[in-house]
Design an enzyme around this catalytic site. Structure first.
Site, mmCIF file in Angstrom:
data_model
loop_
_atom_site.group_PDB
_atom_site.id
_atom_site.type_symbol
_atom_site.label_atom_id
_atom_site.label_comp_id
_atom_site.label_asym_id
_atom_site.label_seq_id
_atom_site.Cartn_x
_atom_site.Cartn_y
_atom_site.Cartn_z
ATOM 1 N N LYS A 138 0.801 -1.226 0.000
ATOM 2 C CA LYS A 138 0.000 0.000 0.000
ATOM 3 C C LYS A 138 0.835 1.279 0.000
ATOM 4 C CE LYS A 138 -2.216 -1.902 3.490
ATOM 5 N NZ LYS A 138 -2.242 -3.359 3.164
ATOM 6 N N VAL A 165 -6.550 -2.657 -1.506
ATOM 7 C CA VAL A 165 -7.721 -2.524 -0.624
ATOM 8 C C VAL A 165 -8.705 -3.629 -0.959
ATOM 9 C CG1 VAL A 165 -9.673 -1.091 0.103
ATOM 10 C CG2 VAL A 165 -7.475 -0.018 -0.468
ATOM 11 N N LYS A 237 -5.209 2.254 3.949
ATOM 12 C CA LYS A 237 -6.242 1.896 2.972
ATOM 13 C C LYS A 237 -7.190 3.047 2.688
ATOM 14 C CE LYS A 237 -6.144 -3.047 3.804
ATOM 15 N NZ LYS A 237 -6.555 -4.097 4.755
#
Lengths: 353, 353
Positions: A138, A165, A237
């Site tokens: 991420k 995600v 996220k």
């Protein structure tokens, strides 16, 4: 952004950085289990390198690395075998700079402390060289979204991040293809399976510490679960979602964040007594020109959809200007889902958007 | 299937067949409310004709019909004004055969009795002539899916139908873009807002007849709600889903169907006493080489996601070989959602996939 693709199957020269659980599962699906998934038939990867951390690295630009052999070695030995002819000593950034590849697939673990590095540098290098980039980490999309997407656009390359995600559940693909014309006004959701699992167990009578221990035993929490418990993972996220779906430029440090550490069984019971459940909720919304985000424990009333998301499930709810709210829910994700997110991005590169 | 699109905004010569609630809402968004929806900026339609049923028809291939004027006339008079210079007498099939258009947008009401006609003939004609086709009418995709998709493929035209199931909520766009590589193993869901609303009201103490009456009063049920109550509408939808997502060739007549007619408050109470709720559930699954489908009332246990779908909401759950189940839920759809489904297909044609 359109990617020019030939109609016929294209062999993708692929560089993997990282070969942990996700990388191994991708390898497993592409080799040993290939026949079980006929939909993946168009995928044709020539793996020019796999850059591990403690496992060592394999490079073979001429013929491609033997992915099945690499997987077997790591499963049996925990590293690539010293006798593997493709074993070499090379760092991720060296590989990104010097090898010949169509796509760099970044599978290393997010480091909040290093603010997404070295993954960001790997991705930036790949894009600068005109290659495509896929990330499961991420970091690049939580900390450098705007820079990397603009760079990709300028180079005519793809920068894809579906699995960052909700694993392979279609979030970014969906936004790109299916929310054309809509403006996203807000997002909320449950985006961390580890804490959702722990909260579910606490409702069943376990205290936080033993619920964490149990989650670690069954592989739902890391050895060091601080990213999850302190809310860093869901903050990453919701940053990704705000950046990709709402045009924001926020990082996890901009998120108003409070995790589940410090929560007691009494807190959980008190909520239950008034017919509610405690959930760690991520939110992103617009305040005038800005996009704000938060991660915190909220009381969710009975009958709310979020109350049916238990165990390791996840959900995202999207509000737009043109439609009533739409929710995407993952019921019971496993490592297959995370691997599928990476594979779906490889399919996008192979088959086009 | 790839559609060659120029990068710059493309004016779409558009023929609308049908100008009921959905058509009028599309017109409303494209004219009076245009400024509220900046994401729709790329859309540039030249409306060459609007073929109404009782409202009359308007045709102007040279300059395009004045969409805002057409909308106003129907809102005020219930028909196009006889003094409108574009008023003419022409049927849908004549318009489809003779006018010059890039895309035919079929907005007429589904006729189960006529097995999807005349909409199927309209769509077939458009595709045969090399134009694109968008349908909000479920008939073409419930009764002639294979024929029309193969025809579209052969002609290099687009055949799009996003709004036929769950309005604008991304179902088909999602499957096309986001489930690449997956094989769909099964689908289930709540797909009829009318019956879901009625069942919710019955839980609150209303009997079936008065719940239907109330639904009609607030516009959630048709004047003749038999398509909904007898399960024909959800049968059409599950047929569309099975055909589009599972490669089936079924029609609503192949669906094992039992609607909510005959349900009593006692049935609802009995379920509630054991902590369950009655929902009209659509299912599609594989049995060896075939795809089967059913629509019937089922008892849904407490805590199940479907129990949080109340009122006019809808949900679809998709099982694939590569991912755990993914659900898409519409929270509170309105006519905007249905209109958006059509607009999103027009955006797909304008901006490409």
């Amino acid at each position: 952004m359109r990617i020019k693709m030939d109609k016929k199957t294209k062999t993708l020269k692929t560089l993997f950085i990282g070969f942990g659980n996700v990388g191994q599962q991708v390898a497993r699906i592409l080799t040993r289990e290939r026949n079980s998934f006929p939909g993946l038939a168009p995928l044709d990867l020539k793996v020019v390198g796999i850059i591990g951390r403690s496992k060592g690295s394999l490079v073979n630009e001429k013929n491609g690395v033997d992915l099945q052999k690499a997987l077997q070695e790591v499963e049996e030995l925990g590293t690539f075998s010293p006798s593997n002819p493709d074993v070499t000593s090379i760092t991720g950034i060296e590989a990104a700079r010097t090898l010949d590849y169509d796509v760099l697939v970044e599978l290393s673990t997010l480091s909040i402390e290093k603010q997404g590095e070295p993954a960001i540098s790997h991705i930036r290098t790949a894009l600068e060289r005109g290659s495509h980039a896929i990330t499961a980490n991420k970091g690049p999309v939580a900390f450098a979204f705007k820079e990397l997407t603009i760079l990709a656009e300028n180079k005519g390359s793809a920068f894809l991040y579906e699995t960052t995600v909700m694993d392979g559940a279609p979030v970014f693909n969906m936004a790109r293809c299916s929310l054309k014309g809509c403006t996203v006004k807000g997002i909320d959701g449950i985006l961390n399976s580890t804490t959702n699992y722990i909260l579910t167990r606490m409702e069943e009578g376990q205290d936080l510490e033993s619920a964490v221990k149990e989650a670690q035993e069954i592989g739902v929490a890391e050895a060091d679960p601080i990213h999850d418990l302190e809310g860093w993972d869901p903050s990453a996220k919701i940053s990704v979602l705000a950046n990709a779906l709402m045009g924001a430029s926020i990082t996890p440090f901009d998120v108003e964040r409070k995790g589940i550490n410090g929560l007691s069984i009494d807190d959980v019971k008190k909520a239950a007594d008034s017919g509610k459940r405690l959930k760690l909720i991520c939110r992103a919304w617009r305040e005038e020109e800005e996009v704000k985000a938060s991660v915190k424990v909220e009381e969710i009333p009975a009958g709310h959809h979020y109350n049916s998301v238990t165990g390791g499930g996840a959900v995202i709810r999207i509000e737009t200007d043109l439609m009533g709210p739409v929710l995407i829910t993952q019921e019971d994700p496993s490592l297959y889902d995370t691997a599928y997110g990476v594979l779906s991005d490889l399919m996008t590169l192979t088959c086009g958007y």
